[in-house]
Design a protein around this motif. Structure first.
Motif, mmCIF file in Angstrom:
data_model
loop_
_atom_site.group_PDB
_atom_site.id
_atom_site.type_symbol
_atom_site.label_atom_id
_atom_site.label_comp_id
_atom_site.label_asym_id
_atom_site.label_seq_id
_atom_site.Cartn_x
_atom_site.Cartn_y
_atom_site.Cartn_z
ATOM 1 N N ARG A 172 7.708 -3.985 5.813
ATOM 2 C CA ARG A 172 6.735 -4.717 4.998
ATOM 3 C C ARG A 172 5.558 -3.806 4.647
ATOM 4 O O ARG A 172 5.133 -2.981 5.442
ATOM 5 N N VAL A 173 5.020 -3.990 3.446
ATOM 6 C CA VAL A 173 3.832 -3.276 3.001
ATOM 7 C C VAL A 173 2.680 -4.265 3.087
ATOM 8 O O VAL A 173 2.505 -5.131 2.236
ATOM 9 N N GLU A 174 1.914 -4.146 4.160
ATOM 10 C CA GLU A 174 0.862 -5.124 4.407
ATOM 11 C C GLU A 174 -0.224 -5.091 3.339
ATOM 12 O O GLU A 174 -0.777 -6.109 2.964
ATOM 13 N N SER A 175 -0.559 -3.919 2.836
ATOM 14 C CA SER A 175 -1.642 -3.773 1.850
ATOM 15 C C SER A 175 -1.075 -3.673 0.443
ATOM 16 O O SER A 175 -1.533 -2.863 -0.368
ATOM 17 N N PHE A 176 -0.106 -4.492 0.150
ATOM 18 C CA PHE A 176 0.550 -4.438 -1.154
ATOM 19 C C PHE A 176 -0.372 -4.925 -2.273
ATOM 20 O O PHE A 176 -0.305 -4.437 -3.398
ATOM 21 N N THR A 177 -1.241 -5.866 -1.974
ATOM 22 C CA THR A 177 -2.175 -6.387 -2.969
ATOM 23 C C THR A 177 -3.507 -5.655 -2.862
ATOM 24 O O THR A 177 -4.123 -5.632 -1.789
ATOM 25 N N LEU A 178 -3.929 -5.046 -3.944
ATOM 26 C CA LEU A 178 -5.173 -4.284 -3.963
ATOM 27 C C LEU A 178 -6.375 -5.225 -4.032
ATOM 28 O O LEU A 178 -6.335 -6.262 -4.701
ATOM 29 N N GLN A 179 -7.437 -4.831 -3.346
ATOM 30 C CA GLN A 179 -8.663 -5.610 -3.335
ATOM 31 C C GLN A 179 -9.694 -4.948 -4.249
ATOM 32 O O GLN A 179 -9.750 -3.723 -4.366
ATOM 33 N N THR A 180 -10.515 -5.755 -4.882
ATOM 34 C CA THR A 180 -11.526 -5.258 -5.813
ATOM 35 C C THR A 180 -12.535 -4.369 -5.095
ATOM 36 O O THR A 180 -13.061 -4.729 -4.031
ATOM 37 N N ASP A 181 -12.788 -3.200 -5.685
ATOM 38 C CA ASP A 181 -13.778 -2.233 -5.186
ATOM 39 C C ASP A 181 -13.453 -1.718 -3.781
ATOM 40 O O ASP A 181 -14.343 -1.238 -3.081
ATOM 41 N N ARG A 182 -12.209 -1.797 -3.378
ATOM 42 C CA ARG A 182 -11.810 -1.286 -2.066
ATOM 43 C C ARG A 182 -10.765 -0.188 -2.271
ATOM 44 O O ARG A 182 -9.700 -0.424 -2.832
ATOM 45 N N LYS A 183 -11.086 1.014 -1.803
ATOM 46 C CA LYS A 183 -10.186 2.150 -1.986
ATOM 47 C C LYS A 183 -9.017 2.070 -1.036
ATOM 48 O O LYS A 183 -9.169 1.750 0.142
ATOM 49 N N PHE A 184 -7.835 2.373 -1.548
ATOM 50 C CA PHE A 184 -6.627 2.398 -0.722
ATOM 51 C C PHE A 184 -5.935 3.739 -0.909
ATOM 52 O O PHE A 184 -5.725 4.203 -2.036
ATOM 53 N N SER A 185 -5.579 4.387 0.201
ATOM 54 C CA SER A 185 -4.941 5.698 0.171
ATOM 55 C C SER A 185 -3.454 5.567 0.462
ATOM 56 O O SER A 185 -3.037 4.722 1.260
ATOM 57 N N PHE A 186 -2.666 6.421 -0.167
ATOM 58 C CA PHE A 186 -1.215 6.380 0.004
ATOM 59 C C PHE A 186 -0.637 7.742 -0.348
ATOM 60 O O PHE A 186 -1.340 8.641 -0.817
ATOM 61 N N THR A 187 0.658 7.894 -0.113
ATOM 62 C CA THR A 187 1.384 9.134 -0.388
ATOM 63 C C THR A 187 2.576 8.825 -1.273
ATOM 64 O O THR A 187 3.246 7.804 -1.087
ATOM 65 N N ALA A 188 2.838 9.684 -2.234
ATOM 66 C CA ALA A 188 3.961 9.487 -3.153
ATOM 67 C C ALA A 188 4.656 10.812 -3.397
ATOM 68 O O ALA A 188 4.098 11.892 -3.171
ATOM 69 N N SER A 189 5.897 10.729 -3.841
ATOM 70 C CA SER A 189 6.689 11.899 -4.224
ATOM 71 C C SER A 189 7.657 11.451 -5.320
ATOM 72 O O SER A 189 7.754 10.257 -5.616
ATOM 73 N N PRO A 190 8.372 12.376 -5.963
ATOM 74 C CA PRO A 190 9.279 11.959 -7.044
ATOM 75 C C PRO A 190 10.324 10.939 -6.603
ATOM 76 O O PRO A 190 10.673 10.043 -7.374
#
Length: 794
Positions: A172-190
């Protein structure tokens, strides 16, 4: 016919294709039965088995798969209408069987997702990059119930005859919904794209989605998509729907609620397989068409924040501020005009006024259309020859102001009518083109087409950056104000000319009208350019800048040389050539050695030709005998007696002008700047400033003075130009680089949360241009009562 078509289909799908001599019918039926028996006998050793397993979240499943073994993992989870949780599927394979990869099919409500591992992603020139680690987030179809249990299944299969190990994990992705004015960090690749959901809060109609990273590469794509399945989150399909843009360190997209009926959207971030789209190095070409290239480590750390954009109140404040600034110039001009009224008593007595009434009435009855410039020359050749007058060591304005005023007025009015005609035919296709650009951006969602400052781009209607368009209002309003000022001076001069017809600098207002029109058109075309700024339409923003610079130089020269100034046709033909080179330079000038050599040679030759014409006051003719005359002048003045120049002041100006222009030509040939239009504009501005400085110095050296009003205008204009250039060189975007690299220069608004640095450049430069025009208009007011035979030519 139905039976015939049916057997054709069956024959094509059998294990052994039927020979060509087999025809549909009983023979075909016999052949089909035989082949099915053979195929079935061959498959007795491999019994296809399907295994379904109940699976749980956050558990890593290590398993194997083979061609005759298919595994189905069944998951269930509860979703609620008020809370959205993401579901992410992560897969690893231990071996790399490229011929027979493992196929993963995820079946869920209203959606099916499938991908193979190793995942093959294609780059430029169809280069292939395999990825053994794949992570995908499942889309979340909306639910109407307060709480609902949904099921989804992960089917794992392959056509490989060898067992292949794999790992499967669903979390599960607990922080799937972004909150207004709250920065969220993550990692991505191709092979591991990420997307998140955002829901508009009550009272917020527009938000800005900002994605940032500490490193330039690998190149990424950020996208905003509607809530629907499937989500396009791979490099080869992320541009299919929604709005998207490439990014290195910065990316920003303004999102409006009206564009998303569900009042929510997905923020998708994809890392590209290659960096060419972001200006990165071009990798080597594959040696073979199907060659696989190791992608290396292309993981990128990013963060995303969604902030509310400005509300309608800020739009109103910004528009009122813009109008208020430029309307204040109208008020200030009215106050100055009221305090310094033009009185006929200043120009003569009542007796003079009465004596001139008859001549004024007669002059008004005469038609200008009956007089042509080529009909006659008012220089009386019977008394003195042109060559003698115009080559005197010390010339006065009276020597170069001998033509009839009516002739010259008609000649210089052509400047205004020609530029008005040019403006209409130039502006209409430009407006049509930029509307098309904006439509393409809105329809395709490709925000790499236009080079905005995305951190301060406020949309209005179909326009993506309304603030950059609004800030050009100053050019139009101040250009119109200058036309009104010139018109007032023109009317006043027409009434009072007969008191002192042989005094002061000859007043010809046609070029002034052309300058005011050019300033208004600069505002219109700059606004058109900022509808969708990019390198293909940058000449729209600069074309009338060339005209303004050229007209200002012509007006400076006309002040002391009214009889021999260039005609409107010649002037606009030269400006057309400049614009032609501007377009050629933008399109073909980047790194093109031949173009730069040709342009530099033409630049130097044009400078020499113009210098000769200026030095000899237009008496040096360009014809077949020019080489003979050049040799003769060099022999008599440089070899035979080595005499110094007769016109020292003009020679100093022309030597300095040649040094400046030759230096600019050398710089262009050596450096070959990408922004050719700005380079060409720099040449025009440098020559204008040089000539203006020369004019001021020579005016003071000749014993003339400058009145208070032009002095104030000069000081005010110089200060405003300084601040304007400071904001211009902030460089919030640049079409000389890729769109992703341009966004690295983007910055937030700095004025009223509505205008950025470039908008302030528009404000200040329009005011500075208006002030410069006033300087040209008022600079020689001290000579209005001075006889022309006492005003020096320089």
């Amino acid at each position: 016919m139905v039976l015939r078509s049916y057997w054709k289909c069956r024959l094509k799908s059998s294990c052994f294709p039927a020979p060509r001599w087999i025809r549909p019918g009983l023979a075909a039926l016999f052949w089909f039965c035989v082949t099915q028996l053979v195929c079935g006998a061959g498959a007795l050793g491999e019994t296809k088995s399907v295994t379904q397993k109940d699976a749980e979240f956050d558990v890593t499943y290590n398993d194997t798969v083979k061609s005759y073994n298919q595994t189905i993992y069944a998951f269930n989870h509860t979703i609620s209408r008020n809370k959205t949780e993401g579901v992410r599927v992560t897969v690893d394979v231990m071996q790399q069987h490229l011929e027979s990869p493992i196929l993963f099919v995820i079946r869920q409500k209203q959606a099916v997702m499938s991908f193979q591992v190793p995942l093959i992603l294609r780059g430029l020139y169809q280069r292939k990059y395999p990825y053994k680690h794949v992570g995908r987030t499942l889309c979340q179809p909306p639910t109407r119930a307060a709480s609902e249990t949904q099921y989804f299944f992960v089917d794992v299969s392959t056509l490989s005859s060898q067992e292949t190990n794999f790992q499967l994990r669903v979390s599960r992705v607990e922080s799937f919904t972004l909150q207004t004015d709250r920065k969220f960090s993550f990692t991505a690749s191709p092979s591991q794209p990420q997307f998140f959901k955002y829901v508009f809060p009550d009272g917020v109609d527009t938000v800005i989605v900002k994605v940032n990273s500490d490193v330039n590469f690998p190149c990424s794509v950020m996208s905003v998509q509607d809530i629907q399945c499937p989500v396009y989150d791979l490099d080869n399909n992320v541009a299919f729907i929604g709005m998207y843009q490439t990014m290195t360190k910065k990316g920003a997209i303004t999102v409006q609620r009206k564009d998303f009926p569900s009042n929510s959207f997905y923020v998708v971030v994809v890392v590209k397989t290659e960096d060419e789209a972001c200006g990165g190095p071009l990798r080597f070409y594959p040696l073979q068409p199907d060659e696989l290239i190791d992608a290396g480590n292309r993981t990128k750390d990013l963060d995303v924040v969604v902030s509310p954009a400005i509300n309608s109140e800020k739009y109103v404040i910004g528009m009122l501020f813009c109008l208020g600034i430029f309307l204040s110039f109208y008020v200030l001009t009215l106050l100055v005009a009221c305090k310094t009224p033009a009185s006929p008593y200043e120009y003569g007595s009542f007796g003079e006024l009465e004596r001139s009434l008859d001549s004024v009435a007669r002059s008004r009855q005469e038609s200008l259309s009956s007089v042509e410039e080529d009909d006659y020359d008012t220089l009386e050749d019977i008394d003195s020859d042109k060559n003698i007058v115009r080559t005197k060591k010390y010339l006065c304005v009276s020597d170069l102001a001998r033509k009839d005023k009516r002739i010259l007025s008609k000649k210089y009015q052509i400047y205004f009518w020609n530029i008005a005609t040019i403006a209409v035919f130039y502006a209409l296709p430009v407006i049509q083109l930029v509307i098309t650009y904006q439509t393409v951006v809105n329809v395709t969602g490709n925000q790499d087409i236009c080079y905005y400052n995305f951190l301060c781009a406020h949309p209005l209607g179909a326009l993506s950056a309304f603030n950059n368009i609004l800030s050009n209002l100053g050019y139009v309003m101040l250009g119109l104000l200058f036309l009104l000022i010139v018109f007032k001076r023109d009317v006043t001069h027409s009434r009072l000319y007969f008191f002192h017809p042989e005094c002061g600098i000859p007043k010809h207002f046609g070029v002034y009208y052309a300058m005011g029109t050019a300033l208004m058109m600069e505002g219109l075309l700059s606004a058109c350019y900022h509808v969708c700024p990019n390198y293909t339409n940058f000449q729209f923003d600069t074309s009338f800048m060339y005209m303004i610079a050229g007209l200002c130089m012509l007006k400076l020269y006309q002040k002391r040389h009214p009889d021999i100034n260039a005609s409107a046709y010649t002037a606009y033909a030269c400006l057309a050539a400049v614009i032609f080179f501007s377009v050629r330079g933008v399109v073909f000038g980047r790194g093109n050695t031949v173009f730069w050599i040709v342009f530099s040679v033409i630049h130097i030759l044009a400078t020499l030709l113009l210098s000769t014409q200026l030095y000899y006051m237009g008496r040096w003719r360009l014809d077949a005998g020019i080489m003979r005359r050049i040799v003769y002048v060099i022999y008599t003045d440089c070899i035979r007696q080595c005499s110094g120049p007769m016109y020292i002041d003009r020679m100093v100006l022309l030597v300095m002008g040649n040094i400046v222009n030759w230096s600019l030509a050398a710089y262009g040939l050596i450096e070959r700047p990408n922004d050719f239009a700005s380079y060409l504009l720099a040449i025009a501005i440098c020559n204008l400033l040089l000539y203006f400085a020369f004019y001021i110095i020579m005016k003071l050296r000749s014993g003339e003075r400058i009145k208070c009003l032009p002095v104030v205008c000069i000081l005010f204009t110089a200060v405003v130009w300084g601040f304007a250039l400071y904001f211009f060189f902030q460089g919030l975007s640049t079409w000389q680089k890729t769109p992703a690299e341009s966004r690295e220069h983007n910055r937030d608004c700095i004025l009223l949360s509505f205008f950025d640095d470039h908008d302030i450049w528009h404000f200040l430069s329009s005011i500075a241009m208006f002030g410069s025009f006033l300087v040209l208009l008022t600079m020689d007011d001290d000579l209005d009562t001075v006889q022309r035979d006492k005003i020096y030519v320089f």
